[in-house]
Design a protein around this motif. Structure first.
Motif, PDB file in Angstrom:
ATOM      1  N   GLY A 172       0.534  -1.398   0.110  1.00  0.00           N
ATOM      2  CA  GLY A 172      -0.246  -0.070   0.245  1.00  0.00           C
ATOM      3  C   GLY A 172       0.866   1.109   0.135  1.00  0.00           C
ATOM      4  O   GLY A 172       0.604   2.378  -0.083  1.00  0.00           O
ATOM      5  N   ILE A 173       2.238   1.046   0.369  1.00  0.00           N
ATOM      6  CA  ILE A 173       2.242   2.427   0.756  1.00  0.00           C
ATOM      7  C   ILE A 173       3.749   2.576  -0.400  1.00  0.00           C
ATOM      8  O   ILE A 173       3.580   3.727  -0.838  1.00  0.00           O
ATOM      9  N   ASP A 174       4.705   1.282  -0.670  1.00  0.00           N
ATOM     10  CA  ASP A 174       5.512   1.349  -1.667  1.00  0.00           C
ATOM     11  C   ASP A 174       6.088   0.762  -2.955  1.00  0.00           C
ATOM     12  O   ASP A 174       6.528   0.592  -3.802  1.00  0.00           O
ATOM     13  N   GLY A 175       4.094   0.535  -3.113  1.00  0.00           N
ATOM     14  CA  GLY A 175       4.078  -0.139  -3.929  1.00  0.00           C
ATOM     15  C   GLY A 175       4.698  -2.139  -4.830  1.00  0.00           C
ATOM     16  O   GLY A 175       4.947  -2.028  -4.030  1.00  0.00           O
ATOM     17  N   ILE A 176       3.979  -1.874  -5.731  1.00  0.00           N
ATOM     18  CA  ILE A 176       4.693  -3.518  -6.373  1.00  0.00           C
ATOM     19  C   ILE A 176       6.160  -3.581  -6.079  1.00  0.00           C
ATOM     20  O   ILE A 176       6.253  -5.189  -5.819  1.00  0.00           O
ATOM     21  N   SER A 177       6.635  -3.499  -6.760  1.00  0.00           N
ATOM     22  CA  SER A 177       7.840  -3.520  -6.199  1.00  0.00           C
ATOM     23  C   SER A 177       9.082  -3.605  -4.762  1.00  0.00           C
ATOM     24  O   SER A 177       9.521  -5.183  -5.469  1.00  0.00           O
ATOM     25  N   ALA A 250      -8.087  12.240   9.671  1.00  0.00           N
ATOM     26  CA  ALA A 250      -7.150  11.692   9.205  1.00  0.00           C
ATOM     27  C   ALA A 250      -6.786  10.674   7.920  1.00  0.00           C
ATOM     28  O   ALA A 250      -6.372  10.388   7.220  1.00  0.00           O
ATOM     29  N   ILE A 251      -8.029  10.575   8.380  1.00  0.00           N
ATOM     30  CA  ILE A 251      -8.747   8.699   6.945  1.00  0.00           C
ATOM     31  C   ILE A 251      -8.448   9.418   5.546  1.00  0.00           C
ATOM     32  O   ILE A 251      -8.014   8.593   4.951  1.00  0.00           O
ATOM     33  N   ASP A 252      -8.556   9.946   5.140  1.00  0.00           N
ATOM     34  CA  ASP A 252      -9.328  10.447   3.938  1.00  0.00           C
ATOM     35  C   ASP A 252      -7.422  10.818   3.338  1.00  0.00           C
ATOM     36  O   ASP A 252      -6.561   9.807   2.731  1.00  0.00           O
ATOM     37  N   ARG A 256      -5.591   8.760   0.458  1.00  0.00           N
ATOM     38  CA  ARG A 256      -4.851   9.311  -0.673  1.00  0.00           C
ATOM     39  C   ARG A 256      -3.046   9.474  -1.015  1.00  0.00           C
ATOM     40  O   ARG A 256      -2.897   9.429  -1.654  1.00  0.00           O
ATOM     41  N   GLU A 257      -2.591   9.933   0.670  1.00  0.00           N
ATOM     42  CA  GLU A 257      -0.903  10.019   0.130  1.00  0.00           C
ATOM     43  C   GLU A 257      -0.116   9.214   0.944  1.00  0.00           C
ATOM     44  O   GLU A 257       1.043   8.961   0.758  1.00  0.00           O
TER      45      GLU A 257
END
Length: 295
Positions: A172-177, A250-252, A256-257
């Motif tokens: 979720g935070i760093d992506g597929i790689s 903070a949930i949104d 998003r970020e």
């Protein structure tokens, strides 16, 4: 009664140094590839991203306390690793749910009791226990993926929730790689018998020289691939419930970020690019995991 802040800070630093020293012993003794200082650094970075997204919704006192205890728990959460005794060759080594975390807490809290119990309150120690316990994973037979049961508790502390989500937050935070990289490192850590074959290059000829072992390894690699697809689906499905315990404002921002990659498109890409077919060859699976770059 007010705490001596300097003494508390010194205690935190002392416990962190002890945790790293113990962790380094575990890395060498157990030949760890995933649970290393790199993993600590990644969980630190991810936990800070989560914390920074919610800190404006916390009181000043809470921010200071959470920040110190969170950093300690991140450093200490994988301090002790316990594997089951191996009963036969050419199989993945296993951990029993919660055993490593329980051993970590016992060692950590004993150290605190002996060296700095006066500086760390019972509430602080309870927060540490809660946070490290929150990283314990269970296996969902329906989803065929691991999850952290503690995240289902509505009253779980902020420190515990951040640590648990950061620990499983690569996708979720760093992506597929980054997610695939962690999968490769975990496979190496859990399948030490494969490493000499990779380092000598013998694994590339294994289908000719030892077809039975080649098929054994192919099945283990295929199992790992299917697990990674299932885990990605599970992380997405559980996400909304798991962040409910954070401040509502903070949930949104977290969606998003911070957990910017945790969406249907990412999961679809993982499904499309991860070899899961029964027909996947040993060569195809080895190319996907690309182990050589980690050895």
């Amino acid at each position: 009664m007010s705490r001596d802040t300097t003494t508390f800070t010194e205690c935190i630093d002392k416990v962190k140094a002890f945790s790293l020293q113990e962790f380094d012993r575990q890395i060498q003794f157990h030949q760890l590839y995933y649970h290393t200082r790199d993993h600590i650094a990644l969980v630190q970075r991810r936990s800070r991203l989560i914390f920074n997204a919610i800190r404006s919704d916390l009181t000043v006192d809470a921010v200071e306390q959470i920040e110190r205890l969170l950093d300690l728990c991140v450093i200490a959460h994988d301090m002790i690793q316990v594997f089951e005794a191996e009963t036969q060759p050419h199989m993945a080594r296993q951990r029993v749910m919660g055993v490593s975390e329980t051993a970590t807490l016992e060692r950590l809290l004993n150290y605190i009791d002996v060296h700095c119990s006066a500086a760390m309150s019972d509430l602080d120690q309870a927060a540490i226990r809660s946070a490290i316990s929150a990283t314990i994973c269970a296996y969902d037979t329906k989803e065929q993926a691991i999850y952290q049961p503690a995240l289902n508790q509505p009253n779980l502390s902020i420190v515990a929730r951040i640590l648990a989500l950061a620990d499983l937050g690569a996708l979720g935070i760093d992506g597929i790689s980054a997610y695939n990289r962690e999968g490769s490192l975990l496979f190496l850590e859990e399948n030490l018998d494969v490493i000499p074959l990779l380092m000598t290059g013998e694994i590339r000829q294994l289908e000719t020289t030892d077809p039975q072992l080649a098929e054994n390894i192919r099945q283990r690699l295929l199992k790992r691939c299917r697990f990674q697809v299932n885990l990605a689906k599970s992380r997405l499905a559980r996400f909304e419930q798991e962040i409910e315990g954070f401040p509502k404002n903070a949930i949104d921002k977290l969606r998003r970020e911070v957990f910017q990659y945790l969406n249907a498109a990412t999961v679809q890409e993982i499904e499309a690019t991860t070899p899961t077919s029964d027909r996947a060859s040993l060569k195809e699976l080895l190319e996907f995991f690309n182990f050589e770059q980690y050895l």
